[in-house]
Design a protein around this motif. Structure first.
Motif, PDB file in Angstrom:
ATOM      1  N   ARG A 208       0.814  -1.215   0.000  1.00  0.00           N
ATOM      2  CA  ARG A 208       0.000   0.000   0.000  1.00  0.00           C
ATOM      3  C   ARG A 208       0.852   1.273   0.000  1.00  0.00           C
ATOM      4  O   ARG A 208       0.575   2.219  -0.740  1.00  0.00           O
ATOM      5  CB  ARG A 208      -0.914  -0.006   1.224  1.00  0.00           C
ATOM      6  CG  ARG A 208      -1.802   1.223   1.345  1.00  0.00           C
ATOM      7  CD  ARG A 208      -2.811   1.063   2.454  1.00  0.00           C
ATOM      8  NE  ARG A 208      -2.196   0.813   3.754  1.00  0.00           N
ATOM      9  CZ  ARG A 208      -2.377  -0.291   4.483  1.00  0.00           C
ATOM     10  NH1 ARG A 208      -3.136  -1.280   4.008  1.00  0.00           N
ATOM     11  NH2 ARG A 208      -1.798  -0.447   5.650  1.00  0.00           N
ATOM     12  N   SER A 209       1.904   1.276   0.813  1.00  0.00           N
ATOM     13  CA  SER A 209       2.651   2.532   1.018  1.00  0.00           C
ATOM     14  C   SER A 209       4.120   2.449   0.624  1.00  0.00           C
ATOM     15  O   SER A 209       4.845   3.441   0.763  1.00  0.00           O
ATOM     16  CB  SER A 209       2.556   2.941   2.496  1.00  0.00           C
ATOM     17  OG  SER A 209       1.217   3.200   2.867  1.00  0.00           O
TER      18      SER A 209
ATOM     19  N   LEU B 114       8.757   1.936   3.881  1.00  0.00           N
ATOM     20  CA  LEU B 114       8.703   3.160   4.657  1.00  0.00           C
ATOM     21  C   LEU B 114       9.856   3.260   5.638  1.00  0.00           C
ATOM     22  O   LEU B 114      10.309   2.266   6.214  1.00  0.00           O
ATOM     23  CB  LEU B 114       7.391   3.234   5.443  1.00  0.00           C
ATOM     24  CG  LEU B 114       6.104   3.354   4.621  1.00  0.00           C
ATOM     25  CD1 LEU B 114       4.892   3.194   5.528  1.00  0.00           C
ATOM     26  CD2 LEU B 114       6.056   4.687   3.887  1.00  0.00           C
TER      27      LEU B 114
ATOM     28  N   ALA C  35       7.795   8.156   5.357  1.00  0.00           N
ATOM     29  CA  ALA C  35       6.453   8.104   5.937  1.00  0.00           C
ATOM     30  C   ALA C  35       5.831   9.494   5.968  1.00  0.00           C
ATOM     31  O   ALA C  35       4.640   9.667   5.672  1.00  0.00           O
ATOM     32  CB  ALA C  35       6.515   7.516   7.341  1.00  0.00           C
TER      33      ALA C  35
ATOM     34  N   ALA D 182       4.791  10.492   2.591  1.00  0.00           N
ATOM     35  CA  ALA D 182       3.643   9.743   2.099  1.00  0.00           C
ATOM     36  C   ALA D 182       2.318  10.245   2.650  1.00  0.00           C
ATOM     37  O   ALA D 182       1.257   9.759   2.253  1.00  0.00           O
ATOM     38  CB  ALA D 182       3.815   8.266   2.428  1.00  0.00           C
TER      39      ALA D 182
ATOM     40  N   GLN E 138      -1.648   8.502   5.519  1.00  0.00           N
ATOM     41  CA  GLN E 138      -1.635   7.042   5.453  1.00  0.00           C
ATOM     42  C   GLN E 138      -0.241   6.498   5.709  1.00  0.00           C
ATOM     43  O   GLN E 138      -0.058   5.510   6.424  1.00  0.00           O
ATOM     44  CB  GLN E 138      -2.131   6.565   4.090  1.00  0.00           C
ATOM     45  CG  GLN E 138      -2.214   5.046   3.959  1.00  0.00           C
ATOM     46  CD  GLN E 138      -3.209   4.427   4.909  1.00  0.00           C
ATOM     47  OE1 GLN E 138      -4.392   4.734   4.868  1.00  0.00           O
ATOM     48  NE2 GLN E 138      -2.740   3.558   5.798  1.00  0.00           N
ATOM     49  N   GLY E 139       0.762   7.139   5.144  1.00  0.00           N
ATOM     50  CA  GLY E 139       2.138   6.699   5.351  1.00  0.00           C
ATOM     51  C   GLY E 139       2.544   6.786   6.805  1.00  0.00           C
ATOM     52  O   GLY E 139       3.216   5.885   7.331  1.00  0.00           O
TER      53      GLY E 139
ATOM     54  N   ASP F 196       0.811   4.006   8.664  1.00  0.00           N
ATOM     55  CA  ASP F 196       1.414   2.709   8.359  1.00  0.00           C
ATOM     56  C   ASP F 196       2.775   2.568   9.037  1.00  0.00           C
ATOM     57  O   ASP F 196       3.113   1.480   9.535  1.00  0.00           O
ATOM     58  CB  ASP F 196       1.570   2.538   6.846  1.00  0.00           C
ATOM     59  CG  ASP F 196       0.257   2.181   6.161  1.00  0.00           C
ATOM     60  OD1 ASP F 196      -0.668   1.732   6.862  1.00  0.00           O
ATOM     61  OD2 ASP F 196       0.149   2.344   4.929  1.00  0.00           O
ATOM     62  N   TYR F 197       3.548   3.628   9.053  1.00  0.00           N
ATOM     63  CA  TYR F 197       4.863   3.554   9.698  1.00  0.00           C
ATOM     64  C   TYR F 197       4.707   3.345  11.206  1.00  0.00           C
ATOM     65  O   TYR F 197       5.453   2.572  11.817  1.00  0.00           O
ATOM     66  CB  TYR F 197       5.665   4.821   9.428  1.00  0.00           C
ATOM     67  CG  TYR F 197       7.072   4.757   9.971  1.00  0.00           C
ATOM     68  CD1 TYR F 197       8.040   3.976   9.351  1.00  0.00           C
ATOM     69  CD2 TYR F 197       7.428   5.451  11.119  1.00  0.00           C
ATOM     70  CE1 TYR F 197       9.330   3.892   9.851  1.00  0.00           C
ATOM     71  CE2 TYR F 197       8.718   5.379  11.626  1.00  0.00           C
ATOM     72  CZ  TYR F 197       9.666   4.592  10.987  1.00  0.00           C
ATOM     73  OH  TYR F 197      10.947   4.514  11.497  1.00  0.00           O
TER      74      TYR F 197
END
Length: 279
Positions: free
Chosen positions: A130-131, A134, A139, A142, A145-146, A149-150
């Protein structure tokens, strides 16, 4: 995937171990609170010794009923002594049985840990799909969302820490600690396909890097010079080599396979050393 709270004991999932540990604690508690008591022989001898001492010091005659008194002391001591003996015997038997029960149940514990690790790696792959790969800087670039996710990746690092710590605690209950320490240092408990030849203690290659060797930064983590981080987690997920052996025998078999395809120097193989020591 949510991080689960660690159980009070790694063996909570093994009913036989739970029952045996409960019985051991209860029996130890009963034994601990028993008042001191002589053996029957000691109780009988104490009556006889007291009568003889009274005769020696005070000139008192040996009582006519000394036999009955000594026998009564012996009889009175039988029950408390038998109770203490029974509890002590039970404690020793349970302590000897627990390692066997843990050895039998360890596979179920390790299988649950392996499933948890697989779940972590699957989630890591979802995040990278998805990202992307990272780090702290990418992150931020991004966006929201990044960053989320990170943050999740850092949480998963802690999950892996817990899984590996528990994994080694199980191995420690069922395997030779000296052999295990050597296998841990090579990284066989964390990754498949590691050759016997690895970097030396200062992290420099003493010879040409063998095929399948761990990257230097990954090896630093394996050998305790660095903590696990997101980059290590990404390597675990991307390499396809991360694993969790389901018992010590499987771990040792992996190491033997590496020995057979790597350096044929039996003197450096802790498994061969252990086998030689048994001869």
């Amino acid at each position: 995937m949510t991080r689960r709270k660690a159980p009070a004991s790694v063996w909570d999932a093994v009913p036989d171990v739970v029952q045996a540990e409960k019985q051991l604690k209860e029996t130890e508690d009963r034994l601990r609170v028993l008042p001191p008591s002589p053996t029957p022989d000691e109780a009988r001898q104490a009556v006889i010794d007291a009568a003889v001492e009274a005769q020696r010091v005070d000139g008192a005659p040996i009582p006519a009923d000394i036999g009955e008194k000594a026998a009564g002391a012996y009889t009175a001591a039988l029950a408390p002594h038998a109770e203490r003996l029974a509890l002590a015997t039970a404690v020793n038997a349970l302590r000897r049985r627990l390692p066997l029960l843990k050895s039998r149940g360890s596979r179920a514990v390790l299988a649950a840990l392996a499933a948890q690790l697989d779940g972590v790696l699957a989630e890591v792959r979802e995040i990278t799909d998805r990202s992307g790969r990272l780090d702290a800087a990418t992150a931020i670039d991004a966006g929201e969302q990044g960053i989320a996710d990170y943050r999740r990746l850092t949480e998963l690092v802690s999950v892996v820490d817990d899984v590996r710590k528990t994994q080694r605690s199980v191995y420690g209950e069922t395997g030779d600690k000296g052999v295990l320490a050597s296998l841990y240092r090579q990284g066989h408990d964390q990754f498949r396909g590691i050759p016997t030849t690895q970097p030396d203690d200062v992290g420099q290659w003493s010879r040409a890097e063998p095929s399948g060797a761990l990257p230097a930064d990954v090896l630093d983590v394996v050998q305790g010079r660095r903590r696990r981080d997101v980059s290590f987690l990404l390597y675990m997920a991307e390499s396809g080599r991360a694993w969790l052996p389901l018992d010590v025998e499987e771990l040792e078999a992996e190491a033997r396979g590496a020995e057979e395809t790597g350096t044929p120097d039996d003197s450096s193989n802790p498994l061969n050393q252990r086998e030689s020591s048994r001869v």
